[in-house]
Design a protein around this motif. Structure first.
Motif, PDB file in Angstrom:
ATOM      1  N   CYS A  42       0.965  -1.118  -0.063  1.00 49.03           N
ATOM      2  CA  CYS A  42       0.013   0.071  -0.137  1.00 49.03           C
ATOM      3  C   CYS A  42       0.759   1.182   0.055  1.00 49.03           C
ATOM      4  N   GLY A  43       2.124   1.110   0.326  1.00 47.41           N
ATOM      5  CA  GLY A  43       3.047   2.383   0.385  1.00 47.41           C
ATOM      6  C   GLY A  43       3.216   3.094   1.699  1.00 47.41           C
ATOM      7  N   GLN A  44       2.723   2.450   2.746  1.00 46.43           N
ATOM      8  CA  GLN A  44       2.694   2.960   3.839  1.00 46.43           C
ATOM      9  C   GLN A  44       4.106   3.267   4.349  1.00 46.43           C
ATOM     10  N   MET A  45       4.956   2.127   4.407  1.00 45.25           N
ATOM     11  CA  MET A  45       6.548   2.308   4.492  1.00 45.25           C
ATOM     12  C   MET A  45       7.204   3.414   3.844  1.00 45.25           C
ATOM     13  N   HIS A  46       6.780   3.884   2.740  1.00 46.62           N
ATOM     14  CA  HIS A  46       7.405   4.645   2.001  1.00 46.62           C
ATOM     15  C   HIS A  46       7.133   6.138   2.719  1.00 46.62           C
ATOM     16  N   VAL A  47       5.718   6.301   2.815  1.00 44.95           N
ATOM     17  CA  VAL A  47       5.181   7.437   3.624  1.00 44.95           C
ATOM     18  C   VAL A  47       5.864   7.927   4.619  1.00 44.95           C
ATOM     19  N   ASN A  48       5.862   6.650   5.673  1.00 41.55           N
ATOM     20  CA  ASN A  48       6.152   7.175   6.938  1.00 41.55           C
ATOM     21  C   ASN A  48       7.551   7.087   7.035  1.00 41.55           C
ATOM     22  N   THR A  49       8.414   6.800   5.991  1.00 41.17           N
ATOM     23  CA  THR A  49       9.752   7.127   6.151  1.00 41.17           C
ATOM     24  C   THR A  49      10.163   8.136   5.442  1.00 41.17           C
ATOM     25  N   GLY A  50       9.174   9.150   4.939  1.00 40.96           N
ATOM     26  CA  GLY A  50       9.630  10.253   4.056  1.00 40.96           C
ATOM     27  C   GLY A  50       9.671  10.349   2.520  1.00 40.96           C
ATOM     28  N   TYR A  51       9.326   9.101   2.133  1.00 41.38           N
ATOM     29  CA  TYR A  51       9.444   8.864   0.626  1.00 41.38           C
ATOM     30  C   TYR A  51       8.075   8.895  -0.054  1.00 41.38           C
ATOM     31  N   ALA A  52       7.289  10.012   0.317  1.00 42.97           N
ATOM     32  CA  ALA A  52       6.048   9.916  -0.181  1.00 42.97           C
ATOM     33  C   ALA A  52       5.762   9.869  -1.765  1.00 42.97           C
ATOM     34  N   ARG A  53       6.730  10.475  -2.269  1.00 41.74           N
ATOM     35  CA  ARG A  53       6.497  10.761  -3.815  1.00 41.74           C
ATOM     36  C   ARG A  53       6.742   9.294  -4.566  1.00 41.74           C
ATOM     37  N   ASP A  54       7.696   8.463  -3.713  1.00 41.04           N
ATOM     38  CA  ASP A  54       7.743   7.081  -4.216  1.00 41.04           C
ATOM     39  C   ASP A  54       6.567   6.038  -4.046  1.00 41.04           C
ATOM     40  N   ALA A  55       5.826   6.733  -3.126  1.00 41.86           N
ATOM     41  CA  ALA A  55       4.438   5.814  -2.802  1.00 41.86           C
ATOM     42  C   ALA A  55       3.412   5.943  -3.951  1.00 41.86           C
ATOM     43  N   VAL A  56       3.604   7.192  -4.820  1.00 47.32           N
ATOM     44  CA  VAL A  56       2.344   7.599  -5.981  1.00 47.32           C
ATOM     45  C   VAL A  56       2.109   6.143  -6.435  1.00 47.32           C
ATOM     46  N   PRO A  57       3.189   5.563  -7.309  1.00 48.26           N
ATOM     47  CA  PRO A  57       2.717   4.616  -8.100  1.00 48.26           C
ATOM     48  C   PRO A  57       2.219   3.272  -7.387  1.00 48.26           C
ATOM     49  N   LEU A  58       2.406   3.256  -6.086  1.00 49.99           N
ATOM     50  CA  LEU A  58       1.739   2.242  -5.146  1.00 49.99           C
ATOM     51  C   LEU A  58       0.243   2.405  -4.829  1.00 49.99           C
ATOM     52  N   VAL A  59      -0.141   3.960  -4.644  1.00 49.73           N
ATOM     53  CA  VAL A  59      -1.386   4.482  -4.607  1.00 49.73           C
ATOM     54  C   VAL A  59      -1.922   4.217  -5.808  1.00 49.73           C
TER      55      VAL A  59
END
Length: 249
Positions: A42-59
């Motif tokens: 789901c990208g939670q790990m990326h968001v919580n560690t400050g890599y929100a932009r890298d979570a966009v493809p997962l979202v």
């Protein structure tokens, strides 16, 4: 009802029985459960560690995968919290308002298991049987982000044969917190020691929770202590019956 299962990464890699139990439980209650094979993190790990932009493809992938379904369930308060409280914001921050709107729509149809059972399906007695002394750890995301309240406890109280004992200082974090346990290992270990002490004080055979991440942390500590207490996902307890076929002890 036709329900899509969002299994989560930890269920896929370490706790498959939680996802399997969720399917068996819902099917026993008369619902159709489908597993969209395209689902990923789901990208939670990326968001919580400050890599929100890298979570966009997962979202984007999550929205595309679960968008067609009217109801989505996950045996994880943590991941349900990410979908409900992060996805739309991540998309909006990236300047993709269309994705943000679609993410918000999927979030509105996504439920943690106890929420789905109690609030959507209107059931507390799921016909389970689990003859063990159990204490329940309310995980931080389910308690503070989703605010599931006493829904898991209400479900456990209806399980035949189950002796539910209160967990002292239940609302205290177990110390896992994702990468917190890695970046702040000493603090995490101290918090875990407190949690294990409280679990052991109950005399329970089983410590239950609704998040595999916390079960992994607490279970690892209890195993190292050789304490004789098992950690079990609440879905496995609710899926258990007198036959013993669905969730063996």
């Amino acid at each position: 009802m036709r329900i899509a299962l969002f299994a989560t990464c930890l269920a896929d890699t370490l706790f498959p029985r939680a996802a399997i139990a969720t399917v068996r439980l819902l099917e026993r209650l008369g619902h159709e459960v489908v597993f969209p094979a395209e689902q990923t993190c789901c990208g939670q790990m990326h968001v919580n560690t400050g890599y929100a932009r890298d979570a966009v493809p997962l979202v984007r992938r999550h929205v595309r995968t679960f968008g067609p379904y009217d109801v989505v369930v996950t045996p994880s308060g943590s991941c349900a919290g990410s979908v409900r409280h992060q996805h739309a914001d991540v998309a909006a921050a990236a300047g993709d308002d269309r994705l943000a709107a679609r993410a918000a729509a999927v979030a509105g149809r996504t439920y943690e298991l106890s929420e789905l059972l109690v609030d959507v399906l209107g059931v507390e007695d799921v016909g389970a049987y689990y003859p063990h002394r159990v204490t329940y750890h309310p995980t931080c995301h389910s308690l503070r982000v989703l605010r599931v309240g006493d829904r898991p406890v209400r479900l456990l109280r209806q399980v035949r044969g189950l002796d539910l004992v209160p967990l002292p200082a239940a609302e205290q974090c177990c110390g896992f917190g994702g990468t917190f346990a890695v970046k702040n290992a000493d603090v995490s270990t101290a918090m875990l020691a407190d949690k294990m002490r409280h679990v052991l004080s109950t005399g329970a055979d089983v410590c239950a929770a609704a998040d595999a991440s916390c079960l992994m942390h607490i279970g690892g500590g209890l195993t190292r202590l050789r304490a004789g207490v098992r950690t079990v996902h609440i879905a496995e307890i609710l899926a258990a019956t007198e036959t013993g076929r669905e969730a063996p002890a």
